[in-house]
Design an enzyme around this catalytic site. Structure first.
Site, PDB file in Angstrom:
ATOM      1  N   TYR A 114      -1.721   1.844  -1.003  1.00  0.00           N
ATOM      2  CA  TYR A 114      -1.212   0.803  -1.890  1.00  0.00           C
ATOM      3  C   TYR A 114      -0.575  -0.373  -1.152  1.00  0.00           C
ATOM      4  CZ  TYR A 114      -1.281   4.709  -5.262  1.00  0.00           C
ATOM      5  OH  TYR A 114      -1.631   5.773  -6.045  1.00  0.00           O
ATOM      6  N   TYR A 173       5.604  11.050  -4.941  1.00  0.00           N
ATOM      7  CA  TYR A 173       4.196  10.948  -4.556  1.00  0.00           C
ATOM      8  C   TYR A 173       3.897  11.314  -3.109  1.00  0.00           C
ATOM      9  CZ  TYR A 173       3.902   8.793  -9.086  1.00  0.00           C
ATOM     10  OH  TYR A 173       4.002   8.577 -10.428  1.00  0.00           O
ATOM     11  N   PRO A 222       9.945   8.894 -17.018  1.00  0.00           N
ATOM     12  CA  PRO A 222      10.291   8.548 -15.638  1.00  0.00           C
ATOM     13  C   PRO A 222       9.957   9.688 -14.691  1.00  0.00           C
ATOM     14  CG  PRO A 222      12.249   9.216 -16.830  1.00  0.00           C
ATOM     15  CD  PRO A 222      11.127   9.201 -17.839  1.00  0.00           C
ATOM     16  N   GLY A 223       9.307   9.383 -13.617  1.00  0.00           N
ATOM     17  CA  GLY A 223       9.050  10.359 -12.561  1.00  0.00           C
ATOM     18  C   GLY A 223       9.600   9.816 -11.260  1.00  0.00           C
ATOM     19  N   CYS A 270      -5.823  10.015  13.670  1.00  0.00           N
ATOM     20  CA  CYS A 270      -6.865   9.206  14.304  1.00  0.00           C
ATOM     21  C   CYS A 270      -7.383   8.145  13.344  1.00  0.00           C
ATOM     22  CB  CYS A 270      -8.002  10.105  14.795  1.00  0.00           C
ATOM     23  SG  CYS A 270      -7.505  11.200  16.122  1.00  0.00           S
ATOM     24  N   GLU A 271      -6.503   7.253  12.948  1.00  0.00           N
ATOM     25  CA  GLU A 271      -6.829   6.135  12.067  1.00  0.00           C
ATOM     26  C   GLU A 271      -5.944   4.963  12.435  1.00  0.00           C
ATOM     27  OE1 GLU A 271      -9.035   5.830   9.613  1.00  0.00           O
ATOM     28  OE2 GLU A 271      -9.742   7.913   9.509  1.00  0.00           O
ATOM     29  N   ARG A 280       0.897   6.429   0.925  1.00  0.00           N
ATOM     30  CA  ARG A 280       1.088   5.284   0.047  1.00  0.00           C
ATOM     31  C   ARG A 280       0.978   3.948   0.767  1.00  0.00           C
ATOM     32  NH1 ARG A 280       5.171   4.063  -2.154  1.00  0.00           N
ATOM     33  NH2 ARG A 280       4.323   3.290  -4.129  1.00  0.00           N
TER      34      ARG A 280
END
Length: 463
Positions: free
Chosen positions: A364, A421, A321-322, A391-392, A360
């Site tokens: 994802y 993460y 587990p992380g 700038c996205e 993320r």
């Protein structure tokens, strides 16, 4: 823009086909315990506290954005996993979720082992005092230098990911006159119900050696034929952010079948089986993760049943587990900079971070919750999209969430369940400075990873 000037009234997500909400929550001030760390509370004055500290004080002292890590919660989750699996199993914290020297020290003190997947993670683990024999080294393309450092340090296991890596590790161990303990990572052909980028046990991907076509059996033959390697078990990992145990049952059945084949061909019963990690956490109140004791019971029963059917002694189980440990223990604290209403659509809330501290959502399509934390509000809920300052157009932190209509520049909002993460995958896109990690415990706060400075950026630029 004054709070009173912001238009009131909810904007319901049912007008947005891509939205995740159909109605606002009953109480925007409520903090759902499923997604927030265990010491988070909203005070009588409306300000959220963690570890007894007000987020307004944390923002003043450490700035925003900042990752705020609840040490009490982290340690409690370590103990919960250790207690659930007991002395007859091994729990390896997956360092890729988030690793720092403070975290390594907590893991060591709480009795957990550590899984690393790079030379940098190995260096962090060793520098903070994790005993090498409690370290497992993963990775699909370990360099010869990384392998040498791991073998020299005496890591407890290296997880072999390819035929080339079998030869590399054997060569390094032989040159150092060592016999290195290893496991073979196999891909078992299980389709985990998760995002395709984090599903790792189907055959068309970069990790592991396939069971199909006899490749894993051939890997076993090669390892058993090398004096410098000691094969201690088989490793399987089917993906990440998984709630359904059915995939683990199929994976365990196929791994045990390989163990039986090894016994039949070589007369050897391998003593370990590692079922990896990947158990999901609650990012929103709709998520329903399992508790460690439920996971331990289910995995134990699966492996025992399959081994009894195959006539095998039950091997020692390992899990990794992380996210399930560190994910729920932290939130990211932001300051609101701009509030922009798009009539009939939604309100855009721009914060002082973004995809550089949480990639993320863009990578994802991950879902998160968000709350106003610097005060309470009785204003009507408004459908919002929390975005960053990069700038996205894809710089989205929380795709769809309800926030109070009186939200204004200068307010603090927080996104929970960002312990896993987010810092590990943080970047300097647009030359942003990566935020600090601030650990809180029992009324005290300290920086465990400091905020980057412009001097840090310029120091690397030697042009």
């Amino acid at each position: 823009m004054s709070r009173s000037a912001h238009p009131a009234g909810p904007r319901h997500a049912d007008v947005l086909p891509e939205g995740h909400y159909t109605a606002p929550p009953a109480d925007l001030n409520h903090l759902d315990a499923k997604v927030w760390s265990r010491t988070v509370r909203r005070g009588d004055d409306g300000v959220v506290t963690v570890g007894g500290l007000r987020v307004t004080d944390l923002a003043e002292e450490f700035g925003t954005p900042a990752y705020v890590l609840d040490e009490v919660d982290f340690r409690a989750r370590c103990r919960a996993w250790s207690d659930a699996f007991g002395a007859d199993a091994d729990v390896f914290y997956a360092g890729k979720a988030f690793l720092s020297r403070a975290v390594v020290r907590w893991l060591t003190e709480e009795g957990l082992n550590l899984d690393v997947c790079s030379g940098g993670e190995l260096a962090t683990a060793l520098s903070a005092g994790m005993p090498a024999e409690r370290i497992a080294f993963h990775g699909n393309n370990k360099t010869p230098d990384e392998i040498r450092r791991a073998v020299e340090a005496g890591v407890g296991r290296i997880v072999l990911d390819s035929f080339q890596e079998i030869a590399r590790v054997a060569h390094v161990a032989r040159s150092l006159d060592r016999r290195q303990r290893v496991q073979i990572r196999v891909t078992v052909g299980v389709e985990a119900h998760t995002h395709e980028f984090i599903a790792t046990a189907h055959e068309d991907q970069k990790f592991g050696i396939a069971l199909a076509g006899g490749q894993a059996a051939e890997a076993v033959r090669r390892v058993l034929g090398l004096d410098s390697l000691e094969l201690v078990g088989i490793h399987s990992h089917i993906g990440s952010q998984i709630f359904d145990m059915a995939g683990f049952e199929v994976a365990a059945r196929r791994v045990v079948s390989l163990l039986a084949a090894v016994r039949d061909e070589h007369g050897v019963e391998l003593p370990e089986i590692d079922l990896g990690g990947g158990l999901g956490i609650a990012y929103t109140p709709d998520d329903d993760p399992r508790e460690p004791h439920e996971i331990a019971k289910a995995l134990g029963e699966i492996v025992t049943r399959e081994c009894e059917a195959a006539g095998l002694a039950t091997p020692r189980i390992s899990v990794e587990p992380g996210r399930a440990i560190v994910g729920p223990t932290a939130f990211t604290l932001y300051e609101v900079g701009t509030v922009k209403e798009l009539e009939g659509l939604r309100t855009y809330v721009s914060v002082d971070g973004g995809m550089s501290d949480n990639i993320r959502t863009a990578l994802y399509d991950a879902e998160y919750s968000v709350s106003l934390v610097s005060r309470a509000s009785d204003a009507a809920p408004v459908l919002c999209r929390v975005v960053g300052k990069h700038c996205e157009s894809g710089d989205i932190v929380v795709k769809d969430a309800f926030l109070p209509a009186d939200l204004a520049p200068g307010d603090l909002i927080a996104v929970p369940a960002t312990g896993a993460y987010c810092r590990s995958m943080a970047s300097n896109y647009n030359h942003a400075l990566r935020p600090p990690v601030v650990a809180v415990s029992d009324g005290a706060a300290r920086v465990v990873v400091r905020r980057e400075t412009e001097e840090d950026l310029l120091r690397l630029d030697v042009g």
